[in-house]
Design a protein around this motif. Structure first.
Motif, PDB file in Angstrom:
ATOM      1  N   VAL A  79       0.830  -1.201   0.000  1.00  0.00           N
ATOM      2  CA  VAL A  79       0.000   0.000   0.000  1.00  0.00           C
ATOM      3  C   VAL A  79       0.867   1.254   0.000  1.00  0.00           C
ATOM      4  O   VAL A  79       1.824   1.359   0.772  1.00  0.00           O
ATOM      5  N   VAL A  80       0.521   2.203  -0.864  1.00  0.00           N
ATOM      6  CA  VAL A  80       1.220   3.485  -0.941  1.00  0.00           C
ATOM      7  C   VAL A  80       0.173   4.578  -1.043  1.00  0.00           C
ATOM      8  O   VAL A  80      -0.936   4.348  -1.551  1.00  0.00           O
ATOM      9  N   PHE A  81       0.504   5.783  -0.572  1.00  0.00           N
ATOM     10  CA  PHE A  81      -0.469   6.877  -0.506  1.00  0.00           C
ATOM     11  C   PHE A  81      -0.091   8.018  -1.447  1.00  0.00           C
ATOM     12  O   PHE A  81       1.076   8.203  -1.794  1.00  0.00           O
ATOM     13  N   ALA A  82      -1.126   8.772  -1.838  1.00  0.00           N
ATOM     14  CA  ALA A  82      -0.939   9.951  -2.687  1.00  0.00           C
ATOM     15  C   ALA A  82      -2.099  10.907  -2.419  1.00  0.00           C
ATOM     16  O   ALA A  82      -3.137  10.506  -1.887  1.00  0.00           O
ATOM     17  N   PRO A  83      -1.949  12.175  -2.799  1.00  0.00           N
ATOM     18  CA  PRO A  83      -3.039  13.132  -2.566  1.00  0.00           C
ATOM     19  C   PRO A  83      -4.310  12.834  -3.346  1.00  0.00           C
ATOM     20  O   PRO A  83      -5.399  13.236  -2.935  1.00  0.00           O
ATOM     21  N   ASN A  84      -4.205  12.143  -4.490  1.00  0.00           N
ATOM     22  CA  ASN A  84      -5.391  11.819  -5.285  1.00  0.00           C
ATOM     23  C   ASN A  84      -5.103  10.586  -6.125  1.00  0.00           C
ATOM     24  O   ASN A  84      -3.937  10.209  -6.340  1.00  0.00           O
ATOM     25  N   THR A  85      -6.160   9.949  -6.609  1.00  0.00           N
ATOM     26  CA  THR A  85      -5.981   8.727  -7.401  1.00  0.00           C
ATOM     27  C   THR A  85      -5.445   9.028  -8.798  1.00  0.00           C
ATOM     28  O   THR A  85      -4.866   8.142  -9.429  1.00  0.00           O
ATOM     29  N   HIS A  86      -5.612  10.258  -9.259  1.00  0.00           N
ATOM     30  CA  HIS A  86      -5.105  10.609 -10.586  1.00  0.00           C
ATOM     31  C   HIS A  86      -3.591  10.460 -10.640  1.00  0.00           C
ATOM     32  O   HIS A  86      -3.031   9.946 -11.622  1.00  0.00           O
ATOM     33  N   GLU A  87      -2.905  10.908  -9.590  1.00  0.00           N
ATOM     34  CA  GLU A  87      -1.446  10.749  -9.544  1.00  0.00           C
ATOM     35  C   GLU A  87      -1.063   9.279  -9.655  1.00  0.00           C
ATOM     36  O   GLU A  87      -0.115   8.915 -10.362  1.00  0.00           O
ATOM     37  N   LEU A  88      -1.772   8.442  -8.948  1.00  0.00           N
ATOM     38  CA  LEU A  88      -1.450   7.015  -8.953  1.00  0.00           C
ATOM     39  C   LEU A  88      -1.711   6.394 -10.321  1.00  0.00           C
ATOM     40  O   LEU A  88      -0.925   5.567 -10.795  1.00  0.00           O
ATOM     41  N   LEU A  89      -2.802   6.802 -10.971  1.00  0.00           N
ATOM     42  CA  LEU A  89      -3.093   6.333 -12.321  1.00  0.00           C
ATOM     43  C   LEU A  89      -1.959   6.698 -13.276  1.00  0.00           C
ATOM     44  O   LEU A  89      -1.492   5.862 -14.066  1.00  0.00           O
ATOM     45  N   PRO A 234       7.288  -2.603 -12.184  1.00  0.00           N
ATOM     46  CA  PRO A 234       8.351  -2.444 -11.196  1.00  0.00           C
ATOM     47  C   PRO A 234       9.068  -1.099 -11.284  1.00  0.00           C
ATOM     48  O   PRO A 234       9.695  -0.686 -10.299  1.00  0.00           O
ATOM     49  N   ARG A 235       8.971  -0.401 -12.443  1.00  0.00           N
ATOM     50  CA  ARG A 235       9.721   0.842 -12.613  1.00  0.00           C
ATOM     51  C   ARG A 235       8.851   1.907 -13.296  1.00  0.00           C
ATOM     52  O   ARG A 235       9.038   2.200 -14.483  1.00  0.00           O
ATOM     53  N   PRO A 236       7.887   2.495 -12.576  1.00  0.00           N
ATOM     54  CA  PRO A 236       7.095   3.560 -13.191  1.00  0.00           C
ATOM     55  C   PRO A 236       7.983   4.708 -13.648  1.00  0.00           C
ATOM     56  O   PRO A 236       8.934   5.086 -12.951  1.00  0.00           O
ATOM     57  N   VAL A 237       7.690   5.239 -14.832  1.00  0.00           N
ATOM     58  CA  VAL A 237       8.516   6.327 -15.374  1.00  0.00           C
ATOM     59  C   VAL A 237       8.263   7.623 -14.616  1.00  0.00           C
ATOM     60  O   VAL A 237       9.192   8.386 -14.334  1.00  0.00           O
ATOM     61  N   ILE A 238       7.002   7.899 -14.309  1.00  0.00           N
ATOM     62  CA  ILE A 238       6.687   9.053 -13.468  1.00  0.00           C
ATOM     63  C   ILE A 238       6.906   8.616 -12.027  1.00  0.00           C
ATOM     64  O   ILE A 238       6.213   7.737 -11.513  1.00  0.00           O
ATOM     65  N   THR A 239       7.896   9.215 -11.377  1.00  0.00           N
ATOM     66  CA  THR A 239       8.308   8.740 -10.058  1.00  0.00           C
ATOM     67  C   THR A 239       8.753   9.903  -9.198  1.00  0.00           C
ATOM     68  O   THR A 239       9.246  10.920  -9.700  1.00  0.00           O
ATOM     69  N   GLY A 240       8.532   9.764  -7.901  1.00  0.00           N
ATOM     70  CA  GLY A 240       8.943  10.784  -6.955  1.00  0.00           C
ATOM     71  C   GLY A 240      10.100  10.306  -6.102  1.00  0.00           C
ATOM     72  O   GLY A 240      10.352   9.101  -5.980  1.00  0.00           O
ATOM     73  N   TRP A 241      10.767  11.249  -5.461  1.00  0.00           N
ATOM     74  CA  TRP A 241      12.001  10.906  -4.747  1.00  0.00           C
ATOM     75  C   TRP A 241      11.758  10.095  -3.489  1.00  0.00           C
ATOM     76  O   TRP A 241      12.676   9.442  -2.988  1.00  0.00           O
ATOM     77  N   PHE A 242      10.523  10.050  -2.989  1.00  0.00           N
ATOM     78  CA  PHE A 242      10.252   9.194  -1.839  1.00  0.00           C
ATOM     79  C   PHE A 242      10.368   7.716  -2.209  1.00  0.00           C
ATOM     80  O   PHE A 242      10.505   6.871  -1.336  1.00  0.00           O
ATOM     81  N   ALA A 243      10.301   7.395  -3.502  1.00  0.00           N
ATOM     82  CA  ALA A 243      10.382   6.005  -3.940  1.00  0.00           C
ATOM     83  C   ALA A 243      11.809   5.462  -3.905  1.00  0.00           C
ATOM     84  O   ALA A 243      12.016   4.279  -4.182  1.00  0.00           O
ATOM     85  N   GLU A 244      12.773   6.297  -3.559  1.00  0.00           N
ATOM     86  CA  GLU A 244      14.159   5.818  -3.523  1.00  0.00           C
ATOM     87  C   GLU A 244      14.652   5.566  -2.105  1.00  0.00           C
ATOM     88  O   GLU A 244      15.846   5.398  -1.871  1.00  0.00           O
ATOM     89  N   PHE A 245      13.720   5.507  -1.156  1.00  0.00           N
ATOM     90  CA  PHE A 245      14.081   5.171   0.220  1.00  0.00           C
ATOM     91  C   PHE A 245      13.591   3.769   0.536  1.00  0.00           C
ATOM     92  O   PHE A 245      12.437   3.421   0.269  1.00  0.00           O
ATOM     93  N   GLY A 246      14.440   2.957   1.133  1.00  0.00           N
ATOM     94  CA  GLY A 246      14.056   1.599   1.498  1.00  0.00           C
ATOM     95  C   GLY A 246      14.939   0.589   0.801  1.00  0.00           C
ATOM     96  O   GLY A 246      16.060   0.887   0.370  1.00  0.00           O
ATOM     97  N   THR A 268       7.054  15.155  -1.744  1.00  0.00           N
ATOM     98  CA  THR A 268       6.522  15.765  -0.523  1.00  0.00           C
ATOM     99  C   THR A 268       5.019  15.989  -0.611  1.00  0.00           C
ATOM    100  O   THR A 268       4.508  16.464  -1.621  1.00  0.00           O
ATOM    101  N   PHE A 269       4.319  15.649   0.456  1.00  0.00           N
ATOM    102  CA  PHE A 269       2.863  15.749   0.474  1.00  0.00           C
ATOM    103  C   PHE A 269       2.411  16.224   1.855  1.00  0.00           C
ATOM    104  O   PHE A 269       3.180  16.231   2.819  1.00  0.00           O
ATOM    105  N   ASP A 270       1.143  16.637   1.939  1.00  0.00           N
ATOM    106  CA  ASP A 270       0.543  17.036   3.206  1.00  0.00           C
ATOM    107  C   ASP A 270       0.082  15.784   3.930  1.00  0.00           C
ATOM    108  O   ASP A 270      -0.867  15.117   3.495  1.00  0.00           O
TER     109      ASP A 270
END
Length: 388
Positions: A79-89, A234-246, A268-270
């Motif tokens: 499970v991962v979170f985002a401000p809206n489902t559009h970003e995830l799509l 496994p490698r979405p092209v649109i990616t944020g820097w939080f995905a490089e931790f872990g 970064t998100f609220d």
């Protein structure tokens, strides 16, 4: 079970005369969400520069656990979170290498996908096949048959259709076609999550599930989530820097990604929405309220309203076609959808009488939830009789 207006005392006290029958649209926020919001502010200032350690060490894992338990997922790490489902799509579709992307969907999806898919078509980036919902009696067979025909990179469908409240009940049949090489399957669960009991344990390894907290999770905007099956995208092209931790993996010298659902993190998100969501889920646990309990309460109210409309007690609403009637105990939407050419005018008249429903084109919708009781339904019936 009885209504739990006590859990919504702040929201209800702000407009005591209002009848809010749009729990499926903008669900009123329970008192616990206020406490969660305040908690987010206090911790942001208490921990300051160390805030994100607190968020990712405690707040996010708690929220992941709530989602995983609600959906019977094998692991909260998907499970991962985002401000809206559009970003995830966008992140999912960005990982598809074939262009144009071949998409199978319906003509009843929510506006974020509807608009985006139309724009992809205009730009030559996608070819979209849309299976009509009508006639709905044959829809599931027609959709599964289209998926069986193959030739698609992505299949997207709603668990519950936002305009009509009709339910797609062939999820396991559809998941059988999923493959890491394509097609990828996205189930839009926004009108299913915490509206009806949902068990994804049998298909969690084969489909994506997106939903959020704005509606039945009672948590407001900004707390959308994705369940991502292992091995898919496994490698979405649109990616944020939080995905490089872990725990990271990827080609030597290339962009690394987490192997779990965290590969879909953005930037970064609220985080206050996560605090609200966690507070609401803790409230429900403390009150001993499950999704099944709340759905049963809402269904009883819907049945009473449906019976009154059928009997002609709710004015001209009896002239409308009820698209998704209550029938038996099967899982269903938490709203009733009535189709009539005067739906827009009816909604305006109800709004003038301080009754909140909502309308989509020629369909007026009434949503039911934990903060309504039989007396509220009786008032709704009387207002409909007088104004419609």
């Amino acid at each position: 079970m009885a209504a739990r207006k006590d859990l919504f005392s702040r929201a209800l006290s702000l407009d005591p005369e209002r009848l809010h029958f749009a729990a499926h649209s903008h669900h009123l926020w329970p008192d616990a969400s206020f406490d969660g919001q305040v908690g987010a502010w206090l911790e942001a200032n208490r921990f300051a520069d160390r805030k994100w350690d607190r968020i990712f060490d405690e707040v996010v894992p708690e929220a992941q656990g709530h989602v995983a338990r609600e959906l019977s997922l094998p692991s909260p790490d998907s499970v991962v979170f985002a401000p809206n489902t559009h970003e995830l799509l966008l992140r999912i579709v960005s990982g598809l290498e074939r262009k144009p992307v071949r998409i199978l969907s319906t003509d009843g999806e929510f506006h974020s996908f509807r608009r985006q898919s139309q724009r992809w078509e205009e730009a030559g980036e996608a070819v979209v096949t849309r299976v009509p919902l009508d006639p709905f009696d044959s829809f599931a067979d027609r959709f599964v048959e289209a998926a069986r025909g193959g030739g698609f990179d992505l299949i997207l469908i709603s668990q519950v259709f936002f305009r009509t409240g009709q339910l797609f009940d062939r999820i396991e049949d559809l998941a059988a076609f999923a493959d890491p090489a394509g097609p990828w399957i996205i189930l839009d669960g926004y009108h299913g999550f915490m509206a009806a009991p949902t068990d994804l344990s049998a298909v969690a390894d084969r489909l994506f599930y997106v939903a959020g907290g704005y509606k039945y999770a009672m948590s407001g905007e900004g707390v959308c989530f994705l369940h991502a099956p292992p091995g898919f995208c496994p490698r979405p092209v649109i990616t944020g820097w939080f995905a490089e931790f872990g725990d990271l993996e990827g080609p030597p010298g290339g962009v690394q990604y987490r192997a779990d659902g965290g590969r879909f993190w953005g930037a970064t998100f609220d985080a206050s929405a996560l605090y609200r969501f966690n507070a609401v889920r803790r409230m429900l646990d403390e009150a001993g309220l499950s999704t099944r309990d709340i759905a049963a309460h809402a269904q009883g109210l819907m049945q009473g309203f449906q019976d009154a409309v059928t009997a002609g007690a709710a004015g001209r609403l009896s002239e409308a076609r009820l698209i998704n009637p209550v029938a038996g105990e099967r899982a269903r939407a938490r709203f009733l959808a009535f189709r009539h050419p005067d739906a827009q005018a009816w909604r305006a008249r109800l709004l003038a009488a301080d009754v909140i429903a909502d309308v989509r084109d020629d369909t007026i919708r009434f949503g039911f939830g934990l903060y309504q009781d039989e007396a509220d339904v009786a008032r709704l019936v009387e207002v409909c009789r007088r104004t419609l």
